[in-house]
Design a protein around this motif. Structure first.
Motif, PDB file in Angstrom:
ATOM      1  N   MET A 143       0.837  -1.199   0.000  1.00 55.05           N
ATOM      2  CA  MET A 143       0.000   0.000   0.000  1.00 55.05           C
ATOM      3  C   MET A 143       0.873   1.251   0.000  1.00 55.05           C
ATOM      4  SD  MET A 143      -3.187  -0.039  -0.261  1.00 55.05           S
ATOM      5  CE  MET A 143      -4.446   1.187  -0.379  1.00 55.05           C
ATOM      6  N   GLN A 144       2.007   1.170   0.675  1.00 62.38           N
ATOM      7  CA  GLN A 144       2.922   2.304   0.729  1.00 62.38           C
ATOM      8  C   GLN A 144       3.504   2.567  -0.661  1.00 62.38           C
ATOM      9  OE1 GLN A 144       6.105   1.797   3.490  1.00 62.38           O
ATOM     10  NE2 GLN A 144       6.729   3.920   3.413  1.00 62.38           N
ATOM     11  N   TYR A 145       3.815   1.465  -1.406  1.00 63.02           N
ATOM     12  CA  TYR A 145       4.362   1.618  -2.741  1.00 63.02           C
ATOM     13  C   TYR A 145       3.332   2.237  -3.673  1.00 63.02           C
ATOM     14  CZ  TYR A 145       6.136   0.599  -7.361  1.00 63.02           C
ATOM     15  OH  TYR A 145       6.558   0.710  -8.657  1.00 63.02           O
ATOM     16  N   VAL A 146       2.055   1.809  -3.531  1.00 60.54           N
ATOM     17  CA  VAL A 146       1.006   2.335  -4.391  1.00 60.54           C
ATOM     18  C   VAL A 146       0.883   3.840  -4.217  1.00 60.54           C
ATOM     19  CG1 VAL A 146      -1.467   2.310  -4.860  1.00 60.54           C
ATOM     20  CG2 VAL A 146      -0.252   0.157  -4.465  1.00 60.54           C
ATOM     21  N   SER A 147       0.894   4.341  -2.988  1.00 64.45           N
ATOM     22  CA  SER A 147       0.790   5.782  -2.753  1.00 64.45           C
ATOM     23  C   SER A 147       2.008   6.502  -3.320  1.00 64.45           C
ATOM     24  CB  SER A 147       0.641   6.072  -1.256  1.00 64.45           C
ATOM     25  OG  SER A 147       1.778   5.617  -0.536  1.00 64.45           O
ATOM     26  N   GLY A 148       3.183   5.886  -3.225  1.00 59.86           N
ATOM     27  CA  GLY A 148       4.385   6.477  -3.812  1.00 59.86           C
ATOM     28  C   GLY A 148       4.279   6.533  -5.325  1.00 59.86           C
ATOM     29  N   LEU A 149       3.736   5.486  -5.915  1.00 63.13           N
ATOM     30  CA  LEU A 149       3.547   5.457  -7.367  1.00 63.13           C
ATOM     31  C   LEU A 149       2.582   6.560  -7.789  1.00 63.13           C
ATOM     32  CD1 LEU A 149       3.714   4.206 -10.201  1.00 63.13           C
ATOM     33  CD2 LEU A 149       1.980   2.539  -9.494  1.00 63.13           C
ATOM     34  N   GLU A 150       1.500   6.746  -7.024  1.00 60.37           N
ATOM     35  CA  GLU A 150       0.525   7.781  -7.382  1.00 60.37           C
ATOM     36  C   GLU A 150       1.133   9.177  -7.271  1.00 60.37           C
ATOM     37  OE1 GLU A 150      -2.321   7.349  -8.826  1.00 60.37           O
ATOM     38  OE2 GLU A 150      -1.897   5.203  -8.791  1.00 60.37           O
ATOM     39  N   ARG A 151       1.994   9.388  -6.270  1.00 56.80           N
ATOM     40  CA  ARG A 151       2.672  10.691  -6.158  1.00 56.80           C
ATOM     41  C   ARG A 151       3.580  10.921  -7.356  1.00 56.80           C
ATOM     42  NH1 ARG A 151       3.669   9.012  -0.873  1.00 56.80           N
ATOM     43  NH2 ARG A 151       5.916   8.801  -1.328  1.00 56.80           N
ATOM     44  N   ALA A 152       4.307   9.865  -7.738  1.00 56.08           N
ATOM     45  CA  ALA A 152       5.196   9.966  -8.894  1.00 56.08           C
ATOM     46  C   ALA A 152       4.387  10.207 -10.168  1.00 56.08           C
ATOM     47  CB  ALA A 152       6.029   8.700  -9.022  1.00 56.08           C
ATOM     48  N   LEU A 190       4.642  13.363 -12.671  1.00 54.39           N
ATOM     49  CA  LEU A 190       4.964  13.149 -14.083  1.00 54.39           C
ATOM     50  C   LEU A 190       3.970  13.868 -14.980  1.00 54.39           C
ATOM     51  CD1 LEU A 190       6.530  11.547 -16.343  1.00 54.39           C
ATOM     52  CD2 LEU A 190       4.799   9.753 -16.052  1.00 54.39           C
ATOM     53  N   GLU A 191       2.679  13.750 -14.668  1.00 52.24           N
ATOM     54  CA  GLU A 191       1.652  14.296 -15.543  1.00 52.24           C
ATOM     55  C   GLU A 191       1.539  15.818 -15.464  1.00 52.24           C
ATOM     56  OE1 GLU A 191      -1.993  12.160 -15.041  1.00 52.24           O
ATOM     57  OE2 GLU A 191      -1.097  10.230 -15.621  1.00 52.24           O
ATOM     58  N   ARG A 192       2.058  16.419 -14.382  1.00 53.93           N
ATOM     59  CA  ARG A 192       2.056  17.884 -14.337  1.00 53.93           C
ATOM     60  C   ARG A 192       3.411  18.463 -14.748  1.00 53.93           C
ATOM     61  NH1 ARG A 192       1.693  16.812  -8.598  1.00 53.93           N
ATOM     62  NH2 ARG A 192       3.719  17.214  -7.602  1.00 53.93           N
ATOM     63  N   GLY A 193       4.339  17.573 -15.154  1.00 52.77           N
ATOM     64  CA  GLY A 193       5.627  18.023 -15.661  1.00 52.77           C
ATOM     65  C   GLY A 193       6.657  18.310 -14.599  1.00 52.77           C
ATOM     66  N   SER A 194       6.416  17.868 -13.358  1.00 45.64           N
ATOM     67  CA  SER A 194       7.374  18.094 -12.267  1.00 45.64           C
ATOM     68  C   SER A 194       8.333  16.914 -12.161  1.00 45.64           C
ATOM     69  CB  SER A 194       6.617  18.263 -10.939  1.00 45.64           C
ATOM     70  OG  SER A 194       5.670  19.293 -11.033  1.00 45.64           O
ATOM     71  N   ARG A 195       9.342  17.112 -11.358  1.00 47.10           N
ATOM     72  CA  ARG A 195      10.295  16.027 -11.101  1.00 47.10           C
ATOM     73  C   ARG A 195       9.631  15.023 -10.162  1.00 47.10           C
ATOM     74  NH1 ARG A 195      15.827  15.584 -11.497  1.00 47.10           N
ATOM     75  NH2 ARG A 195      16.819  14.138 -10.040  1.00 47.10           N
ATOM     76  N   PHE A 196       9.591  13.758 -10.564  1.00 46.88           N
ATOM     77  CA  PHE A 196       8.924  12.777  -9.700  1.00 46.88           C
ATOM     78  C   PHE A 196       9.850  12.373  -8.558  1.00 46.88           C
ATOM     79  CE2 PHE A 196       9.991  10.994 -13.853  1.00 46.88           C
ATOM     80  CZ  PHE A 196      10.984  10.071 -13.560  1.00 46.88           C
ATOM     81  N   PRO A 197       9.285  12.105  -7.361  1.00 50.16           N
ATOM     82  CA  PRO A 197      10.085  11.867  -6.163  1.00 50.16           C
ATOM     83  C   PRO A 197      10.993  10.644  -6.274  1.00 50.16           C
ATOM     84  CG  PRO A 197       7.795  11.293  -5.787  1.00 50.16           C
ATOM     85  CD  PRO A 197       7.842  11.994  -7.095  1.00 50.16           C
ATOM     86  N   GLY A 203       0.072  -1.862 -14.209  1.00 50.23           N
ATOM     87  CA  GLY A 203      -0.838  -0.732 -14.133  1.00 50.23           C
ATOM     88  C   GLY A 203      -0.208   0.599 -14.484  1.00 50.23           C
ATOM     89  N   ARG A 204      -0.241   1.527 -13.536  1.00 48.32           N
ATOM     90  CA  ARG A 204       0.169   2.910 -13.793  1.00 48.32           C
ATOM     91  C   ARG A 204       1.684   3.106 -13.799  1.00 48.32           C
ATOM     92  NH1 ARG A 204      -3.605   6.870 -13.431  1.00 48.32           N
ATOM     93  NH2 ARG A 204      -2.531   8.243 -11.984  1.00 48.32           N
TER      94      ARG A 204
END
Length: 619
Positions: free
Chosen positions: A1-10, A14-21, A146-147
Motif C-alpha cells: 500500500m505504501q508503494y502504491v501511494s508512492g507510485l501515485e505521487r510519482a 509526471l503528468e504535471r511536468g514536475s520532477r517525480f520523487p 498498471g500505472r
C-alpha cells in the motif's frame, strides 16, 4: 500500500511536468520514465502506434521460422495456464515487433487488443514504458503493472515480458503476457519466464542434434527442471552451446562457446563420458570446487539414441465453470437460455431452431441436463423413419400388430424416454397422420402401442428441432398449427456461426476437440471469421481437422487457413439499401485495403470491434 501511494505521487508529478520523487518507483521504471520525458513524450497523450507492412511482417516470420515454431507451442501452454484472465500472449522478434498473438477473445476485441497486433512495434521511444520494450533494453524479464506504464491510457494493464536468448547470449525474441486482471500477476510473470527458458532449451536440442548434451545441477532432483544447466559438446570436448542456467552455475569460470569441457570441470572428458553415456548420473566438481550432478540428455547422431527428458512444468490452471459441452458466450444466445431451467420445471416443450450445423442436438442434450431428469435422452431423427412405421416406432406395437412387426413387439421410443427426454430432430418431416397422433400424446402424455388396448402414462420432457421455418410450414398447411404451438412452449433460436460474437471461443473449443495439443494464432482466427460458413460449426470443425492434418508443425497460423477473399468493391449486401450504413461500410472496406488487409489494424484505426469489421467484409 505504501508503494502504491508512492507510485501515485510519482504519477501526479509526471503528468504535471514536475520532477517525480526519488525512491517512489523501481529503478528500471524510474529510468524508463526519465528517458521518455527526455524524448518529449506526453504521458497524458496517445503513444505512437507504428505497424510494419504485411510483406515485412511475413519476411520477419520466415527469418524466425524455427524460433516461431517453438514460441507458438509455448504460447499455447501459457494460454492453457492463464485461461480466463482476459489476456493476450504475444511473441516478438529482437526488435520488439510483434509477430504473433494468442489471446482471450474478450481481450482481442478490446481497445488494448486492437493495439497489440502482429506487425506492431513496442519500442520504448514510441510506446513509452512497457514490458516488451524494456525487456529488450534490460536484457532481462520485466513486469510493468498498471500505472507504471508511462502513458496513462495503459494504466489498467499489467504486462510481463521475458527475452529469449540464443546460445551466444544474444536476444533473438521475446514473450509477453498482457492482461487487465491483476489477481495473478506474479504467477503469470513466473510462467512467462519459464516459457522463455523452455524455448531456449528446445532450440539447443534442435540445433545441436549431432552433439552430446549434458544436463547438470548441484542437486540431483533438479536435473529434469528448467533450473538445470544444459551444455552441448562435441565428442572431442568442445562446448558449442550453453543455456542461461549453465552460465549461472559456472559463474566465475567464464564458460563460453569454444571452451573445453576440461577447462570447466575437474574431470577427464573420457572418464565423464564413460559414466554418463551409459545413462547414469555422475557427480563431479567444477574448476571452482563446486560439486554438481551430471547426466546425458542427448547422445547425438551416431550414438545410442535417447529422447531428452522434458523439464517439469507447472500444470495448466483451468478455471472452474459449468461445462456445457459447447460455447455459449454470445449475448443473444445467453439471453434465451436464462429461462431454460424454469421452462423444464414447468414441463414446457422446448423447440430449437437453427441452420444445419449450429448444434441443435448439443443444445437438446443441455436441455436434458438442465431438467435434472434421471431417465434417458432418446433422439429420434423424424426424417429417417418411413412414414408407414413412424407411429409404431414412436409409440410401440404389440406382437404381430402389423406385417413385418417384431415378433416380440416393441415398447416404442416414447416409453424408452420415460422419466427422461425425447428429442424429435427434423420435426418438420413428421408425416401428417403421425402429427395427429403426436398431438394427442402431448395433450394426455399417454401412450397406447399399435395393436394394443391399454394406455400407459409417461413423464417425458419434449424437445424438438428443425432447420426449416415451421411458421411457413403451418401457413402452407404442411404442419399442424396446433402441434406447432404445442411444441414451441419455449423457443430457442441458435444464431448462425457467421453471426456469433463468440466466434473465437468456438474456434478454440473445436480445435481442442480436434487436436488439444495444437495452437492457433489470432490472425488465423481472423481469417476464418471472414468465411460465411453455411455449414456452421460442423463445417468449421472439418476445416480445422484439415488444417491439423496438413500442418507439419503443431500450430495453425494465417498460412494454414485458405479463404476466398471478399469482394471489396462497393458495400456488403446488408448496407447497400441504407445511405448511412453504406458510407460506413465503404470506409471499412477502403481502410482494409489501405492496411494490406489487416483486420486488427482496421479495428484499431476506426475504433470499432473486429466483429464489426468481419460483418462488412463477409461477402
Amino acid at each position: 500500500m505504501q508503494y502504491v501511494s508512492g507510485l501515485e505521487r510519482a504519477r501526479a508529478a509526471l503528468e504535471r511536468g514536475s520532477r517525480f520523487p526519488a525512491g517512489a518507483l523501481g529503478e528500471i521504471v524510474s529510468k524508463s520514465w526519465q528517458r521518455c520525458v527526455e524524448r518529449g513524450l506526453d504521458p497524458r497523450g496517445s503513444p505512437l502506434s507504428s505497424v510494419i507492412e504485411v510483406a515485412e511482417l511475413n519476411r520477419k516470420r520466415e527469418q524466425n521460422a524455427l524460433l516461431r515454431r517453438f514460441a507458438i507451442a509455448e504460447m499455447q501452454m501459457l494460454h492453457q495456464q492463464i485461461a480466463g484472465s482476459n489476456f493476450m500472449i504475444a511473441f516478438g522478434d529482437r526488435d520488439g515487433v510483434v509477430l504473433d498473438t494468442i489471446s482471450d477473445h474478450h481481450f482481442a476485441d478490446s481497445s488494448d487488443g486492437r493495439t497489440i497486433i502482429p506487425g506492431s512495434l513496442w519500442q520504448e521511444q514510441e510506446r513509452g514504458t512497457n514490458a516488451l520494450g524494456l525487456a529488450v533494453l534490460e536484457r532481462a524479464p520485466v513486469a510493468i503493472y498498471g500505472r507504471e506504464h508511462y502513458f496513462s491510457c495503459h494504466g489498467h494493464l499489467s504486462c510481463m515480458a521475458a527475452p529469449i536468448f540464443n546460445a551466444g547470449g544474444e536476444i533473438i525474441g521475446l514473450l509477453d503476457a498482457s492482461c487487465s486482471n491483476e489477481a495473478r500477476q506474479q504467477h503469470t510473470h513466473a510462467l512467462v519466464k519459464m516459457a522463455a527458458a523452455q524455448i531456449e532449451n528446445s532450440l539447443i536440442f534442435h540445433e545441436r542434434a549431432e552433439l552430446l548434451i549434458f544436463a547438470f545441477h548441484p542437486r540431483v532432483e533438479y536435473l529434469d527442471t528448467l533450473s538445470a544447466g544444459l551444455m552441448a559438446i562435441s565428442r572431442d570436448g568442445i562446448v558449442h552451446s550453453l543455456n542461461r542456467p549453465s552460465r549461472a552455475l559456472l559463474a566465475g569460470l567464464e564458460p563460453t562457446v569454444g571452451s573445453h569441457f576440461e577447462d570447466l570441470f575437474d574431470a577427464r572428458l573420457g572418464t565423464a563420458m564413460d559414466s554418463v553415456l551409459g545413462g547414469g548420473i555422475v557427480r563431479i566438481d567444477d574448476r571452482a570446487g563446486s560439486s554438481v550432478f551430471m547426466v546425458c540428455r542427448q547422445f547425438g547422431r551416431g550414438g545410442a539414441e535417447r529422447a531428452p527428458a522434458k523439464p517439469v512444468r507447472s500444470s495448466p490452471i483451468v478455471p472452474s465453470r459449468a461445462d456445457l459441452g459447447f460455447v455459449c458466450e454470445d449475448p443473444a444466445l445467453t439471453r434465451q437460455m436464462r429461462g431454460l431451467e424454469q421452462a423444464t420445471r414447468l414441463r414446457l416443450a422446448v423447440h430449437i431452431h437453427g441452420e444445419t450445423g449450429t448444434g441443435k442436438e448439443m443444445m437438446a442434450r443441455h436441455v436434458h441436463a438442465a431438467s435434472g431428469r434421471e431417465g434417458a435422452f432418446v433422439a429420434v431423427n423424424c426424417g429417417a423413419i418411413a412414414e408407414s412405421l413412424f407411429i409404431a416406432e414412436l409409440f410401440g406395437h404389440e406382437r404381430g400388430a402389423f406385417t413385418n412387426a417384431r415378433n416380440e413387439g416393441s415398447p416404442g421410443l416414447v416409453r424408452t424416454a420415460d422419466k427422461g427426454t425425447l428429442f424429435l430432430d427434423e420435426v418438420a418431416d413428421i408425416p401428417a397422420p403421425a402429427q395427429t397422433a403426436l398431438l394427442r400424446f402431448l395433450d394426455s402424455m399417454e401412450v397406447r402401442p399399435v395393436g394394443g388396448q391399454k394406455a400407459a402414462h409417461v413423464d417425458v420432457q419434449i424437445v424438438s428441432a428443425t432447420n426449416r421455418d415451421l411458421k411457413q410450414a403451418v401457413a402452407e398447411r404442411r404442419f399442424r398449427a396446433d402441434l406447432y404451438y404445442r411444441l414451441s412452449g419455449y423457443d430457442i433460436q441458435l444464431p448462425a456461426l457467421r453471426d456469433r460474437t463468440d466466434f473465437a471461443a468456438i474456434v478454440l473449443h473445436l480445435l481442442h476437440q480436434v487436436a488439444p495439443e495444437f495452437a492457433i494464432t489470432d490472425e488465423a482466427i481472423e481469417r476464418l471469421r471472414l468465411k460465411p460458413w453455411p455449414g456452421n460449426a460442423r463445417e468449421l470443425k472439418a476445416a480445422l481437422q484439415r488444417a491439423v492434418i496438413e500442418s507439419d508443425v503443431d500450430y495453425i497460423d494465417e498460412n494454414a487457413v485458405a479463404i476466398d477473399q471478399p469482394d471489396l468493391h462497393g458495400t456488403c449486401s446488408e448496407c447497400r439499401s441504407h445511405v448511412l450504413a453504406r458510407r460506413k461500410c465503404q470506409q471499412i472496406r477502403e481502410t482494409y485495403v489501405s492496411v494490406d488487409r489487416n483486420i486488427a489494424e482496421v479495428a484499431r484505426l476506426l475504433g470499432i470491434s473486429r466483429t464489426t469489421v468481419y460483418k462488412h467484409l463477409r461477402d
